[in-house]
Scaffold this motif. Structure first.
Motif, PDB file in Angstrom:
ATOM      1  N   THR A 410      -3.946  -4.542   4.855  1.00 46.62           N
ATOM      2  CA  THR A 410      -2.922  -3.491   4.931  1.00 46.62           C
ATOM      3  C   THR A 410      -1.577  -4.084   5.340  1.00 46.62           C
ATOM      4  O   THR A 410      -0.721  -3.392   5.882  1.00 46.62           O
ATOM      5  CB  THR A 410      -3.344  -2.402   5.932  1.00 46.62           C
ATOM      6  OG1 THR A 410      -3.593  -3.017   7.211  1.00 46.62           O
ATOM      7  CG2 THR A 410      -4.598  -1.680   5.457  1.00 46.62           C
ATOM      8  N   ASN A 411      -1.421  -5.390   5.110  1.00 43.21           N
ATOM      9  CA  ASN A 411      -0.158  -6.095   5.338  1.00 43.21           C
ATOM     10  C   ASN A 411       0.245  -6.166   6.803  1.00 43.21           C
ATOM     11  O   ASN A 411       1.435  -6.215   7.127  1.00 43.21           O
ATOM     12  CB  ASN A 411       0.974  -5.434   4.528  1.00 43.21           C
ATOM     13  CG  ASN A 411       0.734  -5.510   3.035  1.00 43.21           C
ATOM     14  OD1 ASN A 411       0.264  -6.528   2.527  1.00 43.21           O
ATOM     15  ND2 ASN A 411       1.020  -4.421   2.327  1.00 43.21           N
ATOM     16  N   LEU A 447      -2.751   5.294  11.334  1.00 38.45           N
ATOM     17  CA  LEU A 447      -2.089   4.937  10.075  1.00 38.45           C
ATOM     18  C   LEU A 447      -2.308   5.969   8.981  1.00 38.45           C
ATOM     19  O   LEU A 447      -1.370   6.366   8.282  1.00 38.45           O
ATOM     20  CB  LEU A 447      -2.598   3.571   9.599  1.00 38.45           C
ATOM     21  CG  LEU A 447      -2.182   2.342  10.399  1.00 38.45           C
ATOM     22  CD1 LEU A 447      -2.947   1.117   9.910  1.00 38.45           C
ATOM     23  CD2 LEU A 447      -0.676   2.108  10.303  1.00 38.45           C
ATOM     24  N   ASN A 456       1.090   7.793  10.637  1.00 44.87           N
ATOM     25  CA  ASN A 456       2.303   7.133  10.163  1.00 44.87           C
ATOM     26  C   ASN A 456       1.901   5.791   9.551  1.00 44.87           C
ATOM     27  O   ASN A 456       1.625   4.839  10.277  1.00 44.87           O
ATOM     28  CB  ASN A 456       3.285   6.932  11.311  1.00 44.87           C
ATOM     29  CG  ASN A 456       4.539   6.172  10.883  1.00 44.87           C
ATOM     30  OD1 ASN A 456       4.744   5.882   9.704  1.00 44.87           O
ATOM     31  ND2 ASN A 456       5.379   5.841  11.850  1.00 44.87           N
ATOM     32  N   PRO A 457       1.861   5.679   8.218  1.00 42.59           N
ATOM     33  CA  PRO A 457       1.424   4.425   7.576  1.00 42.59           C
ATOM     34  C   PRO A 457       2.376   3.263   7.816  1.00 42.59           C
ATOM     35  O   PRO A 457       2.023   2.114   7.521  1.00 42.59           O
ATOM     36  CB  PRO A 457       1.360   4.794   6.089  1.00 42.59           C
ATOM     37  CG  PRO A 457       2.261   5.975   5.945  1.00 42.59           C
ATOM     38  CD  PRO A 457       2.171   6.735   7.237  1.00 42.59           C
ATOM     39  N   ASN A 458       3.562   3.526   8.362  1.00 39.45           N
ATOM     40  CA  ASN A 458       4.529   2.458   8.635  1.00 39.45           C
ATOM     41  C   ASN A 458       4.490   1.984  10.091  1.00 39.45           C
ATOM     42  O   ASN A 458       5.351   1.211  10.513  1.00 39.45           O
ATOM     43  CB  ASN A 458       5.938   2.949   8.297  1.00 39.45           C
ATOM     44  CG  ASN A 458       6.082   3.291   6.818  1.00 39.45           C
ATOM     45  OD1 ASN A 458       5.631   2.543   5.952  1.00 39.45           O
ATOM     46  ND2 ASN A 458       6.704   4.423   6.530  1.00 39.45           N
ATOM     47  N   LYS A 460       3.875  -0.105  13.262  1.00 41.27           N
ATOM     48  CA  LYS A 460       3.749  -1.548  13.476  1.00 41.27           C
ATOM     49  C   LYS A 460       2.815  -1.834  14.655  1.00 41.27           C
ATOM     50  O   LYS A 460       2.585  -0.974  15.502  1.00 41.27           O
ATOM     51  CB  LYS A 460       5.130  -2.159  13.764  1.00 41.27           C
ATOM     52  CG  LYS A 460       6.156  -1.969  12.671  1.00 41.27           C
ATOM     53  CD  LYS A 460       7.448  -2.691  13.025  1.00 41.27           C
ATOM     54  CE  LYS A 460       8.070  -2.119  14.297  1.00 41.27           C
ATOM     55  NZ  LYS A 460       9.365  -2.762  14.636  1.00 41.27           N
ATOM     56  N   GLU A 508       4.988   6.753  16.405  1.00 38.70           N
ATOM     57  CA  GLU A 508       6.111   5.846  16.183  1.00 38.70           C
ATOM     58  C   GLU A 508       6.072   4.734  17.223  1.00 38.70           C
ATOM     59  O   GLU A 508       5.375   4.829  18.239  1.00 38.70           O
ATOM     60  CB  GLU A 508       7.438   6.595  16.260  1.00 38.70           C
ATOM     61  CG  GLU A 508       7.712   7.245  17.610  1.00 38.70           C
ATOM     62  CD  GLU A 508       9.046   7.969  17.643  1.00 38.70           C
ATOM     63  OE1 GLU A 508       9.835   7.807  16.699  1.00 38.70           O
ATOM     64  OE2 GLU A 508       9.301   8.685  18.629  1.00 38.70           O
TER      65      GLU A 508
END
Length: 653
Positions: A410-411, A447, A456-458, A460, A508
């Motif tokens: 998933t990078n 995610l 939130n798929p972004n 970190k 977030e």
């Protein structure tokens, strides 16, 4: 608190010449560098809870035995089986990795481990490493690691078991059988535990936002566990084994509501908040092979599978048998670990690991099911890792280096490291320090968990870096440490992002946190009295708002004494903590949980080599306190255990 701790610390100055017998204070551990080493040689902050300590205290569950460890705070919303948090050096629960025989038991939706599924009866010992451990164990280890080793040592053969009964109609039945045939060893056991519990929801803590009110019923808990361990020595250099642990538990609590969000389907008829029920099942399976390839190369291959299924009924009285929320986590882990002995004082570690995790979830209350009836969440992730380590000792100087790289499909990827250095000041005094960094990847629920979970798929990974400096004294029957630590975290997860269509905030990365402090720990034997103590002084705070982190005390500690008198062993334990900031369950505003001091007693009577009895008294002075605002903690309780273990160990033959 501040008066008690210096008194306990003074116990460490006694000379070993006063000691009457030996105590194994320097066991072999593996958690500090993933290789066998004596506890006194470990450069990181490590402690061990032995099976002997567990048998002596006879705790009700895993949470009870973890309380009192250096740097560790346990916060539970009531009694056994209810929601728990572990803060290690101020780190959140998602930053504390829990392993069972090397298997990660993380719930990939909630990003927390399922601790009630680990029965205390199946634990052989527990190794705890505080501080950044990602360079050794990967994600979710920024705060530390709790490695639970289940029973596998066949030190007694034949049938064995125990039965206990105590306050709140608490029962615990254990039956098992161990044996050995030629080169095959095995043991199988079954454990049933249940309790009526108590009213955990504070009558004055009605949550206005969610319309929750206390329920007059207790919060009952029940569990069943079956374990099987088997090992086969093909030759003296080759061992093959399997480990299986199947567990289930059921618990009711006051966290339910009338489920009006999914009206008109599931609305309470009484108008009051009713009980929520949670049913959980977990299966852990592992096959392993340990092989001595050459005189300097040891190899281990392990394949493990874990399945966790959680079912939630948010309004049990009206919806008996109906599961509104279902959360399933499946994980497969493959490990190849190689231990190289380069010389008498040098070792090297090289390993590969692959972990595949999948979450399947559907929730009528927090999720929106797909129109075709399929689960609202069906997500997977694979993490491939490579790690290496080097440990050496040259004269008075010790060195430890570890590095690890984790990469996902998933990078998300991270490279972490740990560097430690020690110096022997004298034959008994040693100074050590280390620098490290760590990361915690977001869970699949954070995610891809759907609108109800604020996905939130972004998102970190969280990042953490740590510094540690320790002074250690070890001689004969005394082992003591003073550890100074400093850790900084950033990009912490916070569900405060934009509001989605269902009215939920999304996850977030915003928060920063810092924690610095001192841990003190010591264990010694003085005239047959075993003394174990710990004390932690810390300053955990939000680096953005400069406010204290919630549910973390500035000082806490423990003192335990035990003394043998002929066939008896008598002991006591004191747990103390300062106050902690929290959020009022009733108003949503900041409040404080007051500090507390709780005394537990335990007594063991050994009738003969096979039979023994144990009495445990919890909260002797019936203190009333809260560690999670709005939720009670157990009052006075007494528990009696009768145990049979045949005395026919290999050492006695």
């Amino acid at each position: 608190m501040k008066k008690i701790i210096p008194i306990a610390l003074g116990l460490n100055i006694f000379s070993s010449s006063l000691f009457a017998q030996d105590v194994d204070l320097n066991p072999i551990v593996v958690i500090g560098n993933r290789q066998e080493q004596r506890l006194s040689n470990v450069m990181t902050s490590v402690s061990v809870i032995t099976r002997e300590e567990i048998d002596r205290q006879k705790p009700q569950d895993l949470i009870d035995i973890l309380q009192g460890e250096p740097g560790m705070e346990v916060r539970r919303s009531g009694g056994i089986g209810l929601s728990s948090s572990i803060f290690m050096r101020g780190a959140n629960s998602n930053q504390v990795l829990v392993l069972v025989d090397g298997l990660n038991i993380l719930d990939e939706f909630t990003n927390t481990p399922s601790l009630p599924n680990i029965p205390i009866s199946q634990i052989d010992h527990i190794e705890i490493m505080r501080g950044n451990a990602s360079a050794l164990y990967g994600s979710n280890a920024a705060g530390g690691v709790i490695h639970i080793f289940t029973k596998s040592r066949n030190d007694s053969y034949g049938p064995q078991g125990s039965a206990s009964y105590g306050s709140r109609s608490s029962e615990n039945i254990i039956v098992g059988y161990k044996n050995k045939y030629n080169n095959t060893k095995f043991d199988i056991s079954y454990n049933h535990q249940q309790t009526d519990g108590f009213r955990t929801f504070d009558a004055n803590a009605k949550n206005i936002d969610f319309g929750q009110v206390p329920n007059p019923s207790n919060n009952p808990f029940s569990s069943n566990n079956v374990s099987l361990n088997m090992s086969q020595f093909i030759s003296k250099d080759h061992e093959f084994g399997i480990k299986i642990l199947a567990s289930e538990f059921k618990v009711k609590n006051d966290s339910g509501s009338n489920a009006s969000r999914i009206s008109p389907y599931y609305v309470s008829n009484s108008g009051l908040d009713l009980m929520q029920r949670e049913d959980s099942k977990q299966l852990l399976m592992q096959a392993y092979s340990k092989d001595v390839i050459t005189s300097y190369w040891n190899s281990k291959v392990a394949v493990g599978v874990s399945n966790t299924a959680n079912r939630f009924n948010y309004n049990d009285d009206n919806l008996s048998g109906v599961s509104i929320g279902t959360y399933n986590t499946h994980q497969t882990n493959v490990l190849w670990e190689n231990d190289f002995v380069l010389s008498d004082n040098q070792t090297m570690l090289i390993g590969l690991e692959s972990r595949h995790a999948r979450v399947i979830a559907s929730d009528m209350y927090f999720q929106v099911p797909n129109t075709d009836g399929s689960p609202a969440v069906n997500s997977a992730r694979t993490t491939n890792s490579i790690f290496a380590g080097y440990t050496s000792k040259f004269n008075d100087i010790g060195l430890q280096l570890n590095v690890r790289h984790d990469a996902t499909n998933t990078n998300l990827s991270s490279t972490t490291g740990l560097g430690g250095l020690s110096y022997d000041l004298t034959n008994h005094w040693k100074i050590a320090g280390n620098l490290s960094n760590a990361f915690d990847a977001p869970s699949l629920g954070q995610l891809f968990g759907g609108p109800g979970s604020g996905a939130n798929p972004n998102l970190k990974p969280e990042r953490d870096k740590s510094k540690e400096l320790s002074l250690q004294y070890f001689e004969g029957n005394t082992l003591g440490r003073i550890v100074y630590f400093n850790r900084e975290s950033k990009d912490l997860f916070s569900q405060t992002g934009p509001v989605n269509g269902l009215g939920f905030n999304s996850w977030e990365n915003i928060n920063k946190a810092k924690n610095n402090g001192t841990e003190l720990s010591a264990k010694t034997l003085i005239n047959d009295i075993t003394i174990k103590m710990s004390a932690t002084f810390q300053n955990s705070f939000d680096a953005t708002t400069h406010t204290r982190l919630k549910r973390r005390a500035k000082e806490f500690g423990s003192l335990e004494l035990s003394y043998p008198i002929k066939q008896f062993t008598l002991g006591s334990q004191m747990l103390v903590s300062g106050n902690s900031l929290d959020t009022s369950f009733a108003t949503g505003k900041n409040t404080f949980n007051s500090g507390f001091a709780v005394v537990n007693l335990f007594a063991n009577y050994k009738y003969n080599e096979n039979w023994s009895a144990n009495l445990r008294v919890e909260n002797l002075f019936d203190r009333t306190y809260q560690v999670v605002n709005g939720f009670h903690t157990p009052d006075f309780g007494a528990f009696l255990t009768l145990q049979y273990i045949p005395f026919n160990s290999e050492n006695s033959k």
